[in-house]
Scaffold this motif. Structure first.
Motif, mmCIF file in Angstrom:
data_model
loop_
_atom_site.group_PDB
_atom_site.id
_atom_site.type_symbol
_atom_site.label_atom_id
_atom_site.label_comp_id
_atom_site.label_asym_id
_atom_site.label_seq_id
_atom_site.Cartn_x
_atom_site.Cartn_y
_atom_site.Cartn_z
ATOM 1 N N GLU A 32 0.829 -1.203 0.000
ATOM 2 C CA GLU A 32 0.000 0.000 0.000
ATOM 3 C C GLU A 32 0.866 1.258 0.000
ATOM 4 O O GLU A 32 0.602 2.218 -0.731
ATOM 5 C CB GLU A 32 -0.926 -0.006 1.213
ATOM 6 C CG GLU A 32 -1.905 1.142 1.236
ATOM 7 C CD GLU A 32 -2.831 1.088 2.438
ATOM 8 O OE1 GLU A 32 -3.182 2.169 2.928
ATOM 9 O OE2 GLU A 32 -3.189 -0.029 2.865
ATOM 10 N N TRP A 34 3.954 1.465 -1.105
ATOM 11 C CA TRP A 34 4.598 1.557 -2.411
ATOM 12 C C TRP A 34 3.650 2.183 -3.419
ATOM 13 O O TRP A 34 4.047 3.026 -4.211
ATOM 14 C CB TRP A 34 5.050 0.175 -2.892
ATOM 15 C CG TRP A 34 6.372 -0.215 -2.332
ATOM 16 C CD1 TRP A 34 6.622 -1.126 -1.356
ATOM 17 C CD2 TRP A 34 7.646 0.311 -2.710
ATOM 18 N NE1 TRP A 34 7.961 -1.203 -1.103
ATOM 19 C CE2 TRP A 34 8.616 -0.331 -1.918
ATOM 20 C CE3 TRP A 34 8.061 1.254 -3.638
ATOM 21 C CZ2 TRP A 34 9.971 -0.053 -2.039
ATOM 22 C CZ3 TRP A 34 9.419 1.535 -3.747
ATOM 23 C CH2 TRP A 34 10.346 0.873 -2.954
ATOM 24 N N ASN A 35 2.386 1.753 -3.424
ATOM 25 C CA ASN A 35 1.420 2.303 -4.371
ATOM 26 C C ASN A 35 1.227 3.801 -4.151
ATOM 27 O O ASN A 35 1.172 4.568 -5.108
ATOM 28 C CB ASN A 35 0.083 1.567 -4.291
ATOM 29 C CG ASN A 35 0.119 0.254 -5.040
ATOM 30 O OD1 ASN A 35 1.016 0.005 -5.834
ATOM 31 N ND2 ASN A 35 -0.856 -0.585 -4.802
ATOM 32 N N ARG A 36 1.141 4.229 -2.905
ATOM 33 C CA ARG A 36 1.008 5.670 -2.620
ATOM 34 C C ARG A 36 2.228 6.438 -3.134
ATOM 35 O O ARG A 36 2.086 7.501 -3.743
ATOM 36 C CB ARG A 36 0.844 5.912 -1.121
ATOM 37 C CG ARG A 36 -0.564 5.717 -0.609
ATOM 38 C CD ARG A 36 -0.745 6.313 0.783
ATOM 39 N NE ARG A 36 0.283 5.937 1.736
ATOM 40 C CZ ARG A 36 0.245 4.868 2.527
ATOM 41 N NH1 ARG A 36 -0.793 4.062 2.490
ATOM 42 N NH2 ARG A 36 1.228 4.617 3.363
ATOM 43 N N TRP A 39 2.171 6.694 -6.904
ATOM 44 C CA TRP A 39 1.228 7.731 -7.353
ATOM 45 C C TRP A 39 1.815 9.119 -7.143
ATOM 46 O O TRP A 39 1.667 10.007 -7.988
ATOM 47 C CB TRP A 39 -0.110 7.613 -6.616
ATOM 48 C CG TRP A 39 -1.055 6.662 -7.277
ATOM 49 C CD1 TRP A 39 -1.508 5.484 -6.771
ATOM 50 C CD2 TRP A 39 -1.655 6.794 -8.571
ATOM 51 N NE1 TRP A 39 -2.344 4.874 -7.680
ATOM 52 C CE2 TRP A 39 -2.457 5.659 -8.780
ATOM 53 C CE3 TRP A 39 -1.577 7.757 -9.569
ATOM 54 C CZ2 TRP A 39 -3.184 5.471 -9.959
ATOM 55 C CZ3 TRP A 39 -2.306 7.559 -10.743
ATOM 56 C CH2 TRP A 39 -3.101 6.432 -10.929
ATOM 57 N N LEU A 69 2.177 -0.704 -10.431
ATOM 58 C CA LEU A 69 1.038 -0.737 -9.507
ATOM 59 C C LEU A 69 0.439 -2.141 -9.439
ATOM 60 O O LEU A 69 0.138 -2.653 -8.355
ATOM 61 C CB LEU A 69 -0.035 0.262 -9.933
ATOM 62 C CG LEU A 69 0.281 1.724 -9.709
ATOM 63 C CD1 LEU A 69 -0.832 2.590 -10.302
ATOM 64 C CD2 LEU A 69 0.474 2.041 -8.246
ATOM 65 N N GLU A 70 0.264 -2.770 -10.589
ATOM 66 C CA GLU A 70 -0.285 -4.132 -10.628
ATOM 67 C C GLU A 70 0.640 -5.114 -9.921
ATOM 68 O O GLU A 70 0.171 -6.025 -9.231
ATOM 69 C CB GLU A 70 -0.540 -4.555 -12.069
ATOM 70 C CG GLU A 70 -1.690 -3.799 -12.702
ATOM 71 C CD GLU A 70 -1.819 -4.032 -14.193
ATOM 72 O OE1 GLU A 70 -0.923 -4.680 -14.809
ATOM 73 O OE2 GLU A 70 -2.817 -3.558 -14.763
ATOM 74 N N PHE A 72 2.630 -4.498 -7.346
ATOM 75 C CA PHE A 72 2.474 -4.349 -5.908
ATOM 76 C C PHE A 72 1.119 -4.852 -5.427
ATOM 77 O O PHE A 72 1.005 -5.384 -4.321
ATOM 78 C CB PHE A 72 2.733 -2.910 -5.468
ATOM 79 C CG PHE A 72 4.197 -2.571 -5.484
ATOM 80 C CD1 PHE A 72 5.066 -3.141 -4.565
ATOM 81 C CD2 PHE A 72 4.725 -1.725 -6.434
ATOM 82 C CE1 PHE A 72 6.427 -2.863 -4.576
ATOM 83 C CE2 PHE A 72 6.083 -1.430 -6.461
ATOM 84 C CZ PHE A 72 6.930 -2.014 -5.538
ATOM 85 N N GLU A 73 0.081 -4.747 -6.257
ATOM 86 C CA GLU A 73 -1.218 -5.319 -5.899
ATOM 87 C C GLU A 73 -1.126 -6.841 -5.828
ATOM 88 O O GLU A 73 -1.674 -7.466 -4.916
ATOM 89 C CB GLU A 73 -2.278 -4.880 -6.899
ATOM 90 C CG GLU A 73 -2.639 -3.410 -6.774
ATOM 91 C CD GLU A 73 -3.477 -2.894 -7.933
ATOM 92 O OE1 GLU A 73 -3.802 -3.672 -8.860
ATOM 93 O OE2 GLU A 73 -3.805 -1.690 -7.907
#
Length: 82
Positions: A32, A34-36, A39, A69-70, A72-73
């Motif tokens: 989460e 990493w995604n932030r 972005w 992003l994918e 890290f998801e």
């Protein structure tokens, strides 16, 4: 046949090395976060476009960003055991 065994061992070694590097990267933060951060970086990059001018490979940058992003998801789903 003997060569194939060496090729498989080399491929296994490479996958283990990749796994270690990914593990080290992911241990510094959760998916989460990493995604932030991604972005934030991408948003800053997009805002800077007005100052830096046209970027001919912007679509490649976007798709690379989307793939990160994918990634890290997927990592988060693996972590949760899904």
């Amino acid at each position: 046949m003997h060569t194939e065994t060496h090729a498989n061992e080399a491929a296994d070694w490479k996958l283990i090395a990749y796994g270690r590097e990914v593990s080290a990267l992911l241990s510094s933060s959760n998916a989460e976060s990493w995604n932030r951060e991604l972005w934030t970086m991408f948003s800053g990059f997009m805002l800077a476009q007005s100052e830096t001018g046209h970027t001919p490979n912007l679509s490649n940058t976007y798709f690379s960003f989307k793939e990160l992003l994918e990634f890290f998801e997927k990592v988060e789903r693996i972590r949760r055991g899904e």
